[in-house]
Design a protein around this motif. Sequence first.
Motif, PDB file in Angstrom:
ATOM      1  N   ASN A  12      82.510 -32.762  49.192  1.00 43.08           N
ATOM      2  CA  ASN A  12      82.880 -31.215  49.419  1.00 43.08           C
ATOM      3  C   ASN A  12      81.900 -30.673  50.110  1.00 43.08           C
ATOM      4  O   ASN A  12      82.283 -29.962  51.170  1.00 43.08           O
ATOM      5  CB  ASN A  12      82.911 -30.516  47.853  1.00 43.08           C
ATOM      6  CG  ASN A  12      83.922 -30.927  47.165  1.00 43.08           C
ATOM      7  OD1 ASN A  12      84.958 -31.488  47.626  1.00 43.08           O
ATOM      8  ND2 ASN A  12      84.038 -30.675  45.819  1.00 43.08           N
ATOM      9  N   THR A  13      80.710 -31.003  50.042  1.00 42.48           N
ATOM     10  CA  THR A  13      79.576 -30.327  51.031  1.00 42.48           C
ATOM     11  C   THR A  13      79.809 -31.047  52.462  1.00 42.48           C
ATOM     12  O   THR A  13      79.875 -30.172  53.316  1.00 42.48           O
ATOM     13  CB  THR A  13      78.106 -30.901  50.666  1.00 42.48           C
ATOM     14  OG1 THR A  13      78.033 -30.259  49.259  1.00 42.48           O
ATOM     15  CG2 THR A  13      76.956 -30.265  51.669  1.00 42.48           C
ATOM     16  N   THR A  16      82.784 -29.132  53.689  1.00 41.71           N
ATOM     17  CA  THR A  16      82.381 -27.732  54.211  1.00 41.71           C
ATOM     18  C   THR A  16      81.657 -27.773  55.423  1.00 41.71           C
ATOM     19  O   THR A  16      81.983 -26.741  56.286  1.00 41.71           O
ATOM     20  CB  THR A  16      81.787 -26.996  53.011  1.00 41.71           C
ATOM     21  OG1 THR A  16      82.554 -27.144  51.657  1.00 41.71           O
ATOM     22  CG2 THR A  16      81.294 -25.808  53.252  1.00 41.71           C
ATOM     23  N   THR A  20      83.131 -25.651  58.806  1.00 41.73           N
ATOM     24  CA  THR A  20      82.352 -24.660  59.565  1.00 41.73           C
ATOM     25  C   THR A  20      82.097 -24.976  60.764  1.00 41.73           C
ATOM     26  O   THR A  20      81.910 -24.036  61.549  1.00 41.73           O
ATOM     27  CB  THR A  20      81.301 -24.467  58.441  1.00 41.73           C
ATOM     28  OG1 THR A  20      81.626 -24.093  57.075  1.00 41.73           O
ATOM     29  CG2 THR A  20      80.312 -23.426  59.068  1.00 41.73           C
TER      30      THR A  20
END
Length: 146
Positions: A12-13, A16, A20
Motif C-alpha cells: 500500500n505504501t 501511494t 503521488t
Amino acid sequence: MDAISQLQEKVNTIATIAFTTIGTLQRDAPPVRISPNYPESGSGPAPAPNPNPTADSDADFAKQPKLMSAELVKAAKQFDALVAALPLSEGGEEAQLKRIAQLEAENDAVGQQLEKQLEAAERELQEVRELFGQAADHCLNLKKPE
C-alpha cells in the motif's frame, strides 16, 4: 503485526508513493511541445505561463523526481527485506499439504473443545437464570401487600 500484514502495508505504501509521484509530476511538469512539426491545438485556451518563473521553482521541480524515486526505491527495498524474512517452505508441496492437514486436525480438535465449553457455559447460564428467577419469586412472596 504479522508478516503478511506488514507486506500488505508495504505494498500500500509503494502504491501511494507511485500514485503521488505520478500525480505530482503531471501537475508540476512544464508544458513541452511534442514536435516542431506537430501543430499546436487552437481549440482550447493556451496554458497560462508561470507568472513568476524562478530558478528556484525549476530547481525544485528538477529535484522532485529524484527525491520521489529515492523514496520509492527505499520502500521497494523494505518490501524485499520483508519477503526475504519470510520462512522458507520445507519439503515442497507434499510437506506443505501434510502440515495443512495436521493444522486442520488440530483446529478441529480445538473447535470441539470450544463447543463443549460453550455448551457447559450455556447450561450454567440457564441454571443461574433459573436460580435468579426463584430468588426473585421468593423476594416478591416475602413482601406483604399493604
